[in-house]
Design a protein around this motif. Sequence first.
Motif, short mmCIF file in Angstrom:
data_model
loop_
_atom_site.label_atom_id
_atom_site.label_comp_id
_atom_site.label_asym_id
_atom_site.label_seq_id
_atom_site.Cartn_x
_atom_site.Cartn_y
_atom_site.Cartn_z
N VAL A 43 16.60 43.46 41.75
CA VAL A 43 17.61 44.48 41.98
C VAL A 43 17.02 45.80 41.53
O VAL A 43 16.57 45.94 40.39
CB VAL A 43 18.90 44.19 41.18
CG1 VAL A 43 19.93 45.29 41.41
CG2 VAL A 43 19.48 42.83 41.56
N PHE A 44 17.03 46.77 42.42
CA PHE A 44 16.61 48.13 42.09
C PHE A 44 17.87 49.00 42.12
O PHE A 44 18.71 48.84 42.99
CB PHE A 44 15.59 48.65 43.11
CG PHE A 44 14.26 47.97 43.02
CD1 PHE A 44 13.27 48.49 42.21
CD2 PHE A 44 14.01 46.81 43.75
CE1 PHE A 44 12.03 47.86 42.12
CE2 PHE A 44 12.78 46.17 43.66
CZ PHE A 44 11.79 46.70 42.85
N TYR A 45 17.97 49.88 41.15
CA TYR A 45 19.14 50.75 41.11
C TYR A 45 18.69 52.15 40.69
O TYR A 45 17.63 52.32 40.06
CB TYR A 45 20.22 50.20 40.18
CG TYR A 45 19.76 49.92 38.78
CD1 TYR A 45 19.92 50.88 37.77
CD2 TYR A 45 19.16 48.70 38.45
CE1 TYR A 45 19.49 50.61 36.48
CE2 TYR A 45 18.74 48.44 37.18
CZ TYR A 45 18.90 49.40 36.19
OH TYR A 45 18.46 49.15 34.92
N PRO A 46 19.48 53.17 41.06
CA PRO A 46 19.08 54.54 40.77
C PRO A 46 18.96 54.80 39.27
O PRO A 46 19.80 54.37 38.49
CB PRO A 46 20.21 55.38 41.37
CG PRO A 46 20.91 54.48 42.32
CD PRO A 46 20.73 53.09 41.79
N GLY A 47 17.88 55.47 38.91
CA GLY A 47 17.68 55.88 37.53
C GLY A 47 17.82 57.39 37.44
O GLY A 47 18.57 58.00 38.20
N GLU A 48 17.08 57.97 36.55
CA GLU A 48 17.12 59.43 36.39
C GLU A 48 16.35 60.09 37.52
O GLU A 48 15.28 59.64 37.90
CB GLU A 48 16.53 59.81 35.03
CG GLU A 48 17.33 59.29 33.86
CD GLU A 48 16.72 59.68 32.53
OE1 GLU A 48 15.97 60.67 32.48
OE2 GLU A 48 17.00 58.98 31.56
N GLY A 49 16.91 61.14 38.07
CA GLY A 49 16.26 61.83 39.18
C GLY A 49 16.22 60.94 40.41
O GLY A 49 17.18 60.28 40.75
N ASP A 50 15.07 60.92 41.08
CA ASP A 50 14.90 60.09 42.28
C ASP A 50 14.28 58.75 41.96
O ASP A 50 13.96 57.98 42.86
CB ASP A 50 14.02 60.82 43.30
CG ASP A 50 14.72 62.03 43.89
OD1 ASP A 50 15.96 62.06 43.88
OD2 ASP A 50 14.01 62.94 44.36
N GLU A 51 14.11 58.47 40.69
CA GLU A 51 13.45 57.24 40.26
C GLU A 51 14.38 56.03 40.41
O GLU A 51 15.56 56.10 40.16
CB GLU A 51 13.04 57.39 38.79
CG GLU A 51 12.25 56.24 38.24
CD GLU A 51 11.87 56.50 36.78
OE1 GLU A 51 12.13 55.61 35.97
OE2 GLU A 51 11.34 57.58 36.49
N MET A 52 13.78 54.92 40.86
CA MET A 52 14.53 53.67 40.95
C MET A 52 14.10 52.77 39.80
O MET A 52 12.92 52.63 39.52
CB MET A 52 14.27 52.94 42.28
CG MET A 52 14.77 53.68 43.51
SD MET A 52 16.57 53.77 43.60
CE MET A 52 16.98 52.14 44.15
#
Length: 167
Positions: free
Chosen positions: A133-142
């Motif tokens: 599972v990938f989810y949005p982190g800070e900025g455009d980072e996943m």
Amino acid sequence: MTPTTLTCTAPAAPTDRSDLVHDIRLRTAAGTGNPTQDVPQLLAHIEMLEQRLAAAEAVFPGITQLTPGEPVELTIFRTEYEHGQLPLGLYTNRDAARAHGEDLRTREGLPTGAILTWIPDFGDAEAIEELAVFYPGEGDEMKEDSSTGYLVTPLTLTAVYAPEAEE
């Protein structure tokens, strides 16, 4: 009543479905009787057999290409949790096994904007895959939640025991 003779000749190696019935000739002895009365029934039976073969091929790709006397191997796919500790289901195709794992992980709840993806252990078609599972982190980072524990494992089934295959 005069007997009807049915002669079917198939090509040595069919290249498409139309080649399955290459030549059908109906003859009657001494030219009497009506050989065409059974043609609709024969064609309906051929259509039914083609549908059954297509259904079998959809479930187990390659099964209609098996040769008598040759070893039979089919691959099924097991959805499991934590490397086989909890088998969840067996499927005839990888997509169905993946859908099961994705459904279970989705029911646990996902972060907003999460993306589910399957990551193979190695680059082979027979590789075990783990759901990530990938989810949005800070900025455009996943960010990745790589410990879902849901796996799809291909299992090869054989119809006969071959001692030399174990070596």
